[in-house]
Write an enzyme that holds these catalytic residues in place. Structure first.
Site, short mmCIF file in Angstrom:
data_model
loop_
_atom_site.label_atom_id
_atom_site.label_comp_id
_atom_site.label_asym_id
_atom_site.label_seq_id
_atom_site.Cartn_x
_atom_site.Cartn_y
_atom_site.Cartn_z
CG ASP A 126 -2.12 0.87 1.08
OD1 ASP A 126 -2.30 1.44 -0.01
OD2 ASP A 126 -2.92 0.96 2.02
CB THR A 145 -10.65 -7.22 -2.84
OG1 THR A 145 -9.80 -7.93 -1.92
CG2 THR A 145 -11.96 -7.95 -2.99
CB THR A 183 -8.74 -1.33 5.86
OG1 THR A 183 -7.46 -0.94 5.35
CG2 THR A 183 -9.07 -0.49 7.07
CE1 TYR A 190 1.74 -2.73 3.92
CE2 TYR A 190 0.04 -4.24 3.21
CZ TYR A 190 0.42 -3.01 3.67
OH TYR A 190 -0.54 -2.07 3.88
CB SER A 200 -10.50 -2.28 -1.74
OG SER A 200 -9.10 -2.07 -1.74
CB SER A 201 -9.52 2.60 -1.68
OG SER A 201 -8.16 2.25 -1.48
CG ASN A 259 -4.02 -1.44 -2.19
OD1 ASN A 259 -3.29 -1.50 -3.18
ND2 ASN A 259 -3.58 -1.68 -0.96
CD GLN A 260 -4.78 4.48 -7.63
OE1 GLN A 260 -5.55 5.03 -6.85
NE2 GLN A 260 -4.20 5.14 -8.62
CG ASP A 274 -6.06 -8.76 5.67
OD1 ASP A 274 -5.78 -9.00 4.50
OD2 ASP A 274 -5.22 -8.66 6.58
#
Ligand SMILES: Nc1ncnc2c1ncn2[C@@H]1O[C@H](COP(=O)(O)OP(=O)(O)O)[C@@H](O)[C@H]1O
Length: 187
Positions: A3, A29, A106, A8, A67-68, A31-32, A108
């Site tokens: 992220d 899912t 978030t 990670y 997801s975002s 994230n960007q 997960d």
């Protein structure tokens, strides 16, 4: 996987995720940042996001939810979703009111809620994404409120203060209060 521009997991796992893990997924899912890493494409506008979601479909995922993304505004993250199930294609977007802290876990929680709702709604993408985002909002607001109370006015919030308040949110997980509405994207 990562992220805010940072992985990670060890970087040499990226091709393993891309070539071996992604093709196994029915629902994914990212994230960007994760979507950009896996697809090898930057998401600068909605057209890019739709292309990236198509890339995931081409790898075999029936449902893709970003997801975002930062395609919203200062006050809102933008989520995007696409599914191709039994020949029916659905694409939508949803504004997510932005809270002023970084939470951990978030991604997960989002993935778990979405999986549960896709199962309970017979893969109704709109309802599943709305319920997921509504529950996330309630849990994150409760987490932030309780963290501020616990830390008091003079102590900066830490990861420990911001541990997601899941147990305290059981009723909101079972029965989300409907607030955020997704809009369906035509073609
Ligand atoms: N700062 C925030 N404000 C509001 N919602 C957030 C925030 N951070 C995470 N969320 C919620 O958690 C979900 C997953 O967060 P996201 O940042 O996309 O994934 P990850 O945690 O994997 O980086 C988002 O769809 C959103 O509902």
């Amino acid at each position: 996987m990562g992220d805010h521009g940072k992985m990670y997991v060890p970087e040499d796992l990226l091709p393993v995720y891309r070539e071996h893990i992604v093709p196994l997924a029915d629902i994914i899912t990212p994230n960007q940042y994760e979507a950009e890493l896996l697809s090898g494409r930057k998401i600068k506008n909605e057209g890019d996001a739709l292309e990236v979601m198509k890339w995931f479909h081409d790898q075999g995922a029936k449902t893709v939810v970003l997801s975002s993304t930062e395609l919203g505004s200062e006050n809102e993250l933008l989520g995007l979703a696409s599914s191709v199930i039994n020949g029916t294609s659905t694409r939508l977007q949803i504004g997510i009111p932005r809270l002023p802290v970084n939470f951990t876990g978030t991604g997960d929680l989002f993935a778990s809620l979405l999986l549960g709702w896709m199962h309970h709604t017979d893969s109704n993408l709109k309802k599943s994404v709305e319920n997921t985002v509504d529950t996330m909002q309630t849990i994150l607001r409760r987490t932030l409120d309780m963290a501020r109370q616990e830390a008091g006015p003079d102590t900066p919030l830490t990861v420990r203060h911001l541990e997601l308040k899941l147990v305290q949110s059981l009723d909101d997980i079972r029965s989300p209060v409907s607030k955020c509405k997704a809009s369906v994207l035509e073609n």
